[in-house]
Design a protein around this motif. Sequence first.
Motif, PDB file in Angstrom:
ATOM      1  N   ARG C 281      -0.218   5.893 -12.598  1.00 46.22           N
ATOM      2  CA  ARG C 281       0.530   4.723 -13.079  1.00 46.22           C
ATOM      3  C   ARG C 281      -0.382   3.790 -13.876  1.00 46.22           C
ATOM      4  NH1 ARG C 281       5.470   3.609  -8.899  1.00 46.22           N
ATOM      5  NH2 ARG C 281       5.818   5.817  -8.464  1.00 46.22           N
ATOM      6  N   ALA C 282      -1.621   3.725 -13.478  1.00 49.37           N
ATOM      7  CA  ALA C 282      -2.568   2.903 -14.235  1.00 49.37           C
ATOM      8  C   ALA C 282      -2.743   3.469 -15.640  1.00 49.37           C
ATOM      9  CB  ALA C 282      -3.907   2.842 -13.508  1.00 49.37           C
ATOM     10  N   ALA C 284      -0.694   5.235 -17.344  1.00 47.82           N
ATOM     11  CA  ALA C 284       0.513   4.955 -18.126  1.00 47.82           C
ATOM     12  C   ALA C 284       0.522   3.498 -18.588  1.00 47.82           C
ATOM     13  CB  ALA C 284       1.756   5.270 -17.294  1.00 47.82           C
ATOM     14  N   ALA C 285       0.129   2.600 -17.697  1.00 49.48           N
ATOM     15  CA  ALA C 285       0.121   1.177 -18.056  1.00 49.48           C
ATOM     16  C   ALA C 285      -0.887   0.903 -19.171  1.00 49.48           C
ATOM     17  CB  ALA C 285      -0.212   0.328 -16.824  1.00 49.48           C
ATOM     18  N   TRP C 286      -1.950   1.665 -19.207  1.00 47.60           N
ATOM     19  CA  TRP C 286      -2.929   1.495 -20.289  1.00 47.60           C
ATOM     20  C   TRP C 286      -2.391   2.028 -21.612  1.00 47.60           C
ATOM     21  CZ3 TRP C 286      -7.308   4.202 -17.034  1.00 47.60           C
ATOM     22  CH2 TRP C 286      -7.751   3.312 -16.052  1.00 47.60           C
ATOM     23  N   GLY C 287      -1.304   2.780 -21.543  1.00 48.27           N
ATOM     24  CA  GLY C 287      -0.794   3.409 -22.755  1.00 48.27           C
ATOM     25  C   GLY C 287      -1.569   4.663 -23.135  1.00 48.27           C
ATOM     26  N   GLU C 361     -11.155   0.004 -16.549  1.00 48.37           N
ATOM     27  CA  GLU C 361     -10.518  -0.906 -17.514  1.00 48.37           C
ATOM     28  C   GLU C 361     -11.551  -1.725 -18.285  1.00 48.37           C
ATOM     29  OE1 GLU C 361      -7.767  -3.390 -15.436  1.00 48.37           O
ATOM     30  OE2 GLU C 361      -6.183  -1.866 -15.462  1.00 48.37           O
ATOM     31  N   GLU C 372      -4.992  -3.602 -21.896  1.00 48.51           N
ATOM     32  CA  GLU C 372      -4.958  -4.943 -21.333  1.00 48.51           C
ATOM     33  C   GLU C 372      -5.657  -4.943 -19.974  1.00 48.51           C
ATOM     34  OE1 GLU C 372      -1.675  -8.279 -19.927  1.00 48.51           O
ATOM     35  OE2 GLU C 372      -1.011  -6.392 -20.857  1.00 48.51           O
ATOM     36  N   SER C 375      -3.989  -4.432 -16.350  1.00 46.19           N
ATOM     37  CA  SER C 375      -2.675  -3.785 -16.439  1.00 46.19           C
ATOM     38  C   SER C 375      -2.604  -2.531 -15.573  1.00 46.19           C
ATOM     39  CB  SER C 375      -2.364  -3.424 -17.901  1.00 46.19           C
ATOM     40  OG  SER C 375      -3.363  -2.530 -18.405  1.00 46.19           O
ATOM     41  N   GLY C 376      -3.662  -1.734 -15.602  1.00 50.57           N
ATOM     42  CA  GLY C 376      -3.669  -0.520 -14.788  1.00 50.57           C
ATOM     43  C   GLY C 376      -3.751  -0.854 -13.311  1.00 50.57           C
ATOM     44  N   ALA C 379      -0.374  -1.900 -12.086  1.00 54.63           N
ATOM     45  CA  ALA C 379       0.552  -0.774 -11.931  1.00 54.63           C
ATOM     46  C   ALA C 379       0.241   0.029 -10.672  1.00 54.63           C
ATOM     47  CB  ALA C 379       0.481   0.123 -13.164  1.00 54.63           C
ATOM     48  N   HIS C 383       2.337   0.360  -6.856  1.00 58.11           N
ATOM     49  CA  HIS C 383       2.609   1.579  -6.092  1.00 58.11           C
ATOM     50  C   HIS C 383       2.059   1.493  -4.672  1.00 58.11           C
ATOM     51  CE1 HIS C 383       3.334   5.780  -5.276  1.00 58.11           C
ATOM     52  NE2 HIS C 383       2.054   5.969  -5.021  1.00 58.11           N
TER      53      HIS C 383
END
Lengths: 397, 397, 397, 397
Positions: C281-282, C284-287, C361, C372, C375-376, C379, C383
């Motif tokens: 999920r992290a 994904a949050a980082w893009g 990060e 950001e 952000s990770g 996320a 969870h």
Amino acid sequence: MPARNALFIPGPTNIPEAIRRAMDVPQEDQRAPDFPKFTLGLFRDLKKVFKTTEGQVFLFPGSGTGGWEAALTNTLSPGDRVLAASFGQFSHLWIEMCRRLGLEVEAIEGEWGEGAPIESYAERLADDKDHRIKAVLVCHNETATGVTSDVAALRRALDAAGHPAMLYVDGVSSIASIDFRMDEWGVDLAVAGSQKGFMLPTGLAIVAVSRKALAAAAGAKSYRCYFDFADMARANKDGFFPYTPATTLLRGLRASLDMLQGEGLEQVFQRHHHLAEGVRRAVAAWGLKLCARHPRWHSDTVSAIVLPPGFDSNLLVRHAYERYNLSLGVGLAKVAGRVFRIGHLGMLDEIMLLGAIAGAEMALSDIGVPIELGSGVAAAQAHYALARPEARRAAAG
Amino acid sequence: MPARNALFIPGPTNIPEAIRRAMDVPQEDQRAPDFPKFTLGLFRDLKKVFKTTEGQVFLFPGSGTGGWEAALTNTLSPGDRVLAASFGQFSHLWIEMCRRLGLEVEAIEGEWGEGAPIESYAERLADDKDHRIKAVLVCHNETATGVTSDVAALRRALDAAGHPAMLYVDGVSSIASIDFRMDEWGVDLAVAGSQKGFMLPTGLAIVAVSRKALAAAAGAKSYRCYFDFADMARANKDGFFPYTPATTLLRGLRASLDMLQGEGLEQVFQRHHHLAEGVRRAVAAWGLKLCARHPRWHSDTVSAIVLPPGFDSNLLVRHAYERYNLSLGVGLAKVAGRVFRIGHLGMLDEIMLLGAIAGAEMALSDIGVPIELGSGVAAAQAHYALARPEARRAAAG
Amino acid sequence: MPARNALFIPGPTNIPEAIRRAMDVPQEDQRAPDFPKFTLGLFRDLKKVFKTTEGQVFLFPGSGTGGWEAALTNTLSPGDRVLAASFGQFSHLWIEMCRRLGLEVEAIEGEWGEGAPIESYAERLADDKDHRIKAVLVCHNETATGVTSDVAALRRALDAAGHPAMLYVDGVSSIASIDFRMDEWGVDLAVAGSQKGFMLPTGLAIVAVSRKALAAAAGAKSYRCYFDFADMARANKDGFFPYTPATTLLRGLRASLDMLQGEGLEQVFQRHHHLAEGVRRAVAAWGLKLCARHPRWHSDTVSAIVLPPGFDSNLLVRHAYERYNLSLGVGLAKVAGRVFRIGHLGMLDEIMLLGAIAGAEMALSDIGVPIELGSGVAAAQAHYALARPEARRAAAG
Amino acid sequence: MPARNALFIPGPTNIPEAIRRAMDVPQEDQRAPDFPKFTLGLFRDLKKVFKTTEGQVFLFPGSGTGGWEAALTNTLSPGDRVLAASFGQFSHLWIEMCRRLGLEVEAIEGEWGEGAPIESYAERLADDKDHRIKAVLVCHNETATGVTSDVAALRRALDAAGHPAMLYVDGVSSIASIDFRMDEWGVDLAVAGSQKGFMLPTGLAIVAVSRKALAAAAGAKSYRCYFDFADMARANKDGFFPYTPATTLLRGLRASLDMLQGEGLEQVFQRHHHLAEGVRRAVAAWGLKLCARHPRWHSDTVSAIVLPPGFDSNLLVRHAYERYNLSLGVGLAKVAGRVFRIGHLGMLDEIMLLGAIAGAEMALSDIGVPIELGSGVAAAQAHYALARPEARRAAAG
């Protein structure tokens, strides 16, 4: 090549692997919710080691000397009279501490090499008709001379005199190694340290306190704070401590108690006796004398051995250390230079002790003491080896 | 009370405190930028232990047996002929391995208790006119019989025959304890293990390889991958490894090399000789015989001792372990039941060894071997103690 | 101040305190009478980890690479054909090893980022009418790409083709962390290493062998000695080893097995999945994208993360190490410079992993990757934290 | 799976590996000839940490509380007047101890959350024309509220008043972590403990004493023995101790001093400030307030954080421990239930602290405190990450 030092001083003692491992832990949160479960088990099992069901055991970050101070300042007031005998360096030092803490000491001068002079105690107690003596102090095992005293006899003397004084015992080098019975002997305050029979590093003063002594603490006017029983009792009740405890040592203490219980206390005492007897036979084979003047005082945790005139025990100890990496105990104070000591307590077995005896023999021989190499070892071996034919037959399969 | 086991097998050996501490580390990143600085220092210092400037040292996660296999598979092809002598269990096993790996072995049957039969080697080499023998294998220190062989003499035999075969040495129980000279003796492959003179746990096969052997590896057709020199050399050049190395042991190895260098290699050898000589005097005092038939073969790392007829050395070793917590080595293969072994290598001093000798005496006595308790200890002490009057005078201050 | 390195490579993994302590022991006598009792328990409990009742587990001093070699050389003969897919660096290397050991490899070129191509395996097996393929190799968890493959499906393919080839699984980075079922999936040889899910240092190759594979070993003509199953089986039967075992690691393995059993294997797998999901999920949050192209291949032990074009993952990993003392995994071979990896296996919890995510990060941001900060972490926290109102209500007392 | 507890209480602090290893040693002979060389180095280097050249440092087996008692009983007599401010639980407890030890305390009631009220001290000192105040006590870093006070200003107040009273500083949670200057600030007694900035387990009370205070000790009439400076000074002069020292901790202290000196004291302080600032930014991002009411009092070793009304910090701390294995500090006494604390001293880096911040966020969120997950982490990261473009450019190679 620095091989491992052979440590045969009468404390600190060799640390068993299990205890070393138990102490090699990260620091922990002494206010964690599950911390009390751990500490309450320690208090419960310590009582078994002191053989007390009525008393309470306290654990102070400190050394045995701190335990002595805790015993005195919690239960006595400046000017209070205590009765104590001096018959070695440690019994002497406790008396000195009493004086420095403002107590009035009725001191019995005993002989170094003899046990606590029970009859003198008895006389003084009998003489003390108005019960000015508040406390009777005795050193159970005098580490300086290798002498174990008869605490039960001192209790009988108190009872015979009908004297209400409390009984304080320095058990630093006996408790957990030599039989000690707090409740049966009517001991009110018993002091132990972590670095002897408990096989831990220095750093815990362990003090067992009878109900009577706890009650006395309420009225005692000596100033104390760090070593205060009441603060401890209040926090310990819930498994906590009034200030940060030495958790590393507490973890080691858990392993220590597990080992003592695993072997069985009586078996621990028997093992110390068995090993000590080998040392004593070695000393006899060397033609040397123990400081302890009579077998009834022989200590099972330390043997103080007298050198023949003209030999310097400091030189012996220094030579053993530098040449053989063997640490023996020096003679202290009155017996400095004349006596050396072999500590035989804690984690120990025959092989370790035979190495030390062999090393002591070489060091003795090196400095010119007329002993026969191997003689002490042989005498100890004769005690340790399977003597009886039937045992040997069993070993022979 | 499980006191510490007295470990006197010929490996694994006792681990010094400094090495234990060095290994008690978190896992680390074997691809970290600063990792090579650490590993390159190991390779550099290992070469000093092997006494080679030209050779290269490899470190495989494995045991000494793996080192044997690495030596063979990297430099030989199936069907290649090797010359080797069997004169104890370990020299025997290496020959067995050769056969299992598809090599053709010209085996010399030596006597257990004697060193490598140099003259037989010389004869075979002289006979091998067309140089079919690719490699000559020898066990420097035969751990099963306590016999050290003359590798330099084997080199002379090779040279005398003008034979181009490479010289492979099993130095598992000699290197870092007994003088070994890779370059001077023209050794092409030397195998050591971590758990003997390096005083580490089992887990590193340490193989030193001459330039000639490295060149031979290029053409060798034995299949190998895990133990491949070329993969290692390629990665080691930059301080890395072709697969995950046993970093914990590498950290211990750093401490080991520091200790060996701190004491000085020659001093390490001298200490082993000094300690071993004490054991040999003890054996003589017991009236027993070493397996090694002549002093020129006496091993300074292990003594194999022959029991009188009618006694079972397996029983002795088992009894010593169970009754005295003393680990001795059993007899292996041909000498099973008749020989027991005292390992005296690695971290060791007089006191430790005297404890073991004393324990062996008790165990011998217990099973009925007619020896006098203390006799061996006294003989060893006489060797260890300060014998010369002037030394004693100095000790006496 | 060298604080502790945050180790998040996909092995070696962080060692739990209990295991470190278990390994911090003196060396021991591997022929002691009570040694087998200890080792037989290890073999018994290892079988539970592999989920086999029929198979036998061997422990070699070595690394996982040694385990690969053991599997091949014990059961195959030079020239034997094996079927294997390459879809990452480790599956590639095992194929390379096959070739170097003289096997003929029918190699399927898979995609890096996809799981083992089961359909291609199925086709080849169907095509192999005369059963020339002796063994089918698959990498359960490809550590280079963070991809877990469906071993059960491969078994079904074998069964569907009615093909008698044996099934060999590289489980180095899965076994003890991700569900693996030797008997149920009909695996004949499974290879694990000590330094991943077992949470030990590198140094043990752990190989589980089916009865069928053991039978095959009898006829296999590859040369082997160090890694020979038969030698091991003969000695292991009585709890011993054919050469000196790495006892320190065995003691650690005992603690490891106790921890795995204490937590429960299924719970261990569930924890790995739970923690890994936070990392995903992290990412994904980082893009950013995982190397693994589809969720069904997501590895619960390692995530390989693809950097946007123009960024160098080697620089990222080096910067994280030097600036934040955080060890991440580099990209290997085909994905070098483009991928970095976060290992999330072994001893691990949310707090540790969140620290690593936060560190990754910062390192990403420092080298200019447009993510950001926080952000990770957020996320992953979403969870990990108690999501359900009723759970929060319970936490709120 | 008990992963490692994340310990973020304000002491005991996390022990660095180097210190753990240094303490994992056999017991040693505290009377060995080479012992003084070791201990004298400790005393020498401790003086650098206290920034004193004139003073003397003593090491008692005990905790910081014991250090408080040593400072008082050695230098004061019952009935002596001391001036002290209470502005948190630890400053309060030291005052309580003064009273229990028979001293007369002129207590200033400060505000919890503010630093030591220097002006009030100044007023009292000015008022004390006949210099009845013998000692002025101040807590440098109040661990309960996360407040650091201005000791230099207190010295200036004493000087301005021309008051001869001695200055006693509780530096338990500041010394070795926050700048402390014994000589420059004219401190007469400074108390530290092993378990905070020294990164050791609890068990050493470390007390630095000025010449003036040592002179005062000669006339002080409080009873003391265990904590007596004169006994210590006499034995320490030759590198020994009046009773058995805690050698294990002394060995750890050697490693601690080496680490502090290796990093550099000023760098240690700077690191603590850098890390603490990240925590403070996280707190701000959460929308919460520190207990410390003004930045000039912000402690760099501990942050006390106030929960919004209606939330119970005891619940928070318990939940963090039980759900996330994260140990935070509870609020004490006046702020119990309202405040929780994050300790950020000793061995610590950004990754560790970000893990703790992330964990605190989850725990806060779980119990319903309205904070945004990741917000505090992001704020701290923004402080820790390379902010300046040129730094980022460098990182980007």
